[in-house]
Design a protein around this motif. Structure first.
Motif, short mmCIF file in Angstrom:
data_model
loop_
_atom_site.label_atom_id
_atom_site.label_comp_id
_atom_site.label_asym_id
_atom_site.label_seq_id
_atom_site.Cartn_x
_atom_site.Cartn_y
_atom_site.Cartn_z
N LYS A 21 0.83 -1.21 0.00
CA LYS A 21 0.00 0.00 0.00
C LYS A 21 0.87 1.26 0.00
O LYS A 21 0.62 2.19 -0.76
N ALA A 22 1.89 1.29 0.84
CA ALA A 22 2.73 2.47 0.95
C ALA A 22 3.58 2.69 -0.30
O ALA A 22 3.78 3.83 -0.72
N GLU A 23 4.10 1.62 -0.88
CA GLU A 23 5.01 1.76 -2.01
C GLU A 23 4.32 1.83 -3.36
O GLU A 23 4.91 2.28 -4.33
N LEU A 24 3.09 1.36 -3.45
CA LEU A 24 2.46 1.27 -4.76
C LEU A 24 1.04 1.84 -4.79
O LEU A 24 0.75 2.75 -5.54
N MET A 38 -2.86 -5.90 -12.81
CA MET A 38 -1.61 -6.13 -13.54
C MET A 38 -0.44 -5.38 -12.89
O MET A 38 0.67 -5.92 -12.78
N THR A 39 -0.67 -4.17 -12.44
CA THR A 39 0.38 -3.40 -11.79
C THR A 39 0.81 -4.06 -10.48
O THR A 39 2.00 -4.17 -10.19
N ILE A 40 -0.15 -4.53 -9.70
CA ILE A 40 0.16 -5.21 -8.45
C ILE A 40 0.91 -6.51 -8.72
O ILE A 40 1.89 -6.83 -8.05
N PHE A 41 0.47 -7.27 -9.72
CA PHE A 41 1.15 -8.51 -10.10
C PHE A 41 2.59 -8.24 -10.49
O PHE A 41 3.52 -8.92 -10.05
N GLU A 42 2.81 -7.22 -11.31
CA GLU A 42 4.16 -6.87 -11.75
C GLU A 42 5.02 -6.42 -10.57
O GLU A 42 6.22 -6.73 -10.51
N TYR A 43 4.44 -5.68 -9.64
CA TYR A 43 5.17 -5.23 -8.46
C TYR A 43 5.63 -6.43 -7.62
O TYR A 43 6.79 -6.52 -7.23
N ILE A 44 4.72 -7.36 -7.38
CA ILE A 44 5.04 -8.51 -6.54
C ILE A 44 6.08 -9.40 -7.22
O ILE A 44 7.09 -9.77 -6.60
N ASN A 45 5.87 -9.74 -8.47
CA ASN A 45 6.76 -10.68 -9.15
C ASN A 45 8.01 -10.03 -9.76
O ASN A 45 8.98 -10.73 -10.04
N ARG A 52 13.65 -6.90 -3.69
CA ARG A 52 13.57 -6.15 -2.43
C ARG A 52 14.50 -6.79 -1.40
O ARG A 52 14.57 -7.99 -1.26
N ARG A 53 15.21 -5.96 -0.66
CA ARG A 53 16.14 -6.47 0.35
C ARG A 53 15.36 -7.03 1.54
O ARG A 53 14.37 -6.45 1.97
N HIS A 54 15.84 -8.16 2.05
CA HIS A 54 15.18 -8.85 3.16
C HIS A 54 16.12 -8.92 4.36
O HIS A 54 17.30 -9.26 4.21
N SER A 55 15.61 -8.64 5.53
CA SER A 55 16.42 -8.69 6.74
C SER A 55 16.92 -10.10 7.01
O SER A 55 18.02 -10.30 7.53
N ALA A 56 16.12 -11.11 6.69
CA ALA A 56 16.51 -12.50 6.93
C ALA A 56 17.69 -12.93 6.05
O ALA A 56 18.35 -13.92 6.36
N LEU A 57 17.97 -12.19 4.99
CA LEU A 57 19.07 -12.52 4.09
C LEU A 57 20.26 -11.58 4.27
O LEU A 57 21.08 -11.41 3.38
N GLY A 58 20.33 -10.94 5.43
CA GLY A 58 21.42 -9.99 5.68
C GLY A 58 21.26 -8.72 4.87
O GLY A 58 22.24 -8.13 4.44
N TRP A 59 20.04 -8.29 4.66
CA TRP A 59 19.69 -7.09 3.90
C TRP A 59 20.17 -7.16 2.45
O TRP A 59 20.56 -6.18 1.86
N ALA A 64 20.60 -11.28 -5.23
CA ALA A 64 21.99 -11.07 -4.81
C ALA A 64 22.44 -12.17 -3.85
O ALA A 64 23.58 -12.64 -3.92
N PHE A 65 21.56 -12.60 -2.96
CA PHE A 65 21.89 -13.67 -2.03
C PHE A 65 22.20 -14.96 -2.76
O PHE A 65 23.17 -15.65 -2.45
N GLU A 66 21.38 -15.31 -3.75
CA GLU A 66 21.61 -16.53 -4.51
C GLU A 66 22.91 -16.45 -5.32
O GLU A 66 23.61 -17.44 -5.45
N ARG A 67 23.22 -15.27 -5.87
CA ARG A 67 24.47 -15.11 -6.61
C ARG A 67 25.67 -15.35 -5.70
O ARG A 67 26.65 -15.95 -6.08
N LYS A 68 25.58 -14.82 -4.47
CA LYS A 68 26.68 -14.95 -3.53
C LYS A 68 26.87 -16.40 -3.10
O LYS A 68 27.99 -16.87 -2.95
#
Length: 70
Positions: A21-24, A38-45, A52-59, A64-68
């Protein structure tokens, strides 16, 4: 999932809805429901899940996490 009335059951989903809601949603308006869907679908996927950076993945983003790790 825990028992009835436990506020932590919905915490993850409520955080997601607050973020989308806040970002889109609050920043735009659409002429049709289909355009909004369609806009919401594109945003999510296209952003929320892969980039989007996740705290559980060390931000790091999942991409990027999978590449590392690989």
């Amino acid at each position: 999932m825990s028992g009835k009335g436990n506020c932590y059951d919905n915490a993850a989903v409520e955080t997601f809805f607050k973020t989308i809601k806040a970002e889109l949603i609050w920043r735009r308006s659409w002429a049709t429901r289909r355009q909004a869907e369609m806009t919401i679908f594109e945003y999510i996927n296209g952003f929320y899940n892969p980039r989007r950076r996740h705290s559980a993945l060390g931000w790091k983003s999942p991409v990027a996490f999978e590449r590392k790790v690989a």
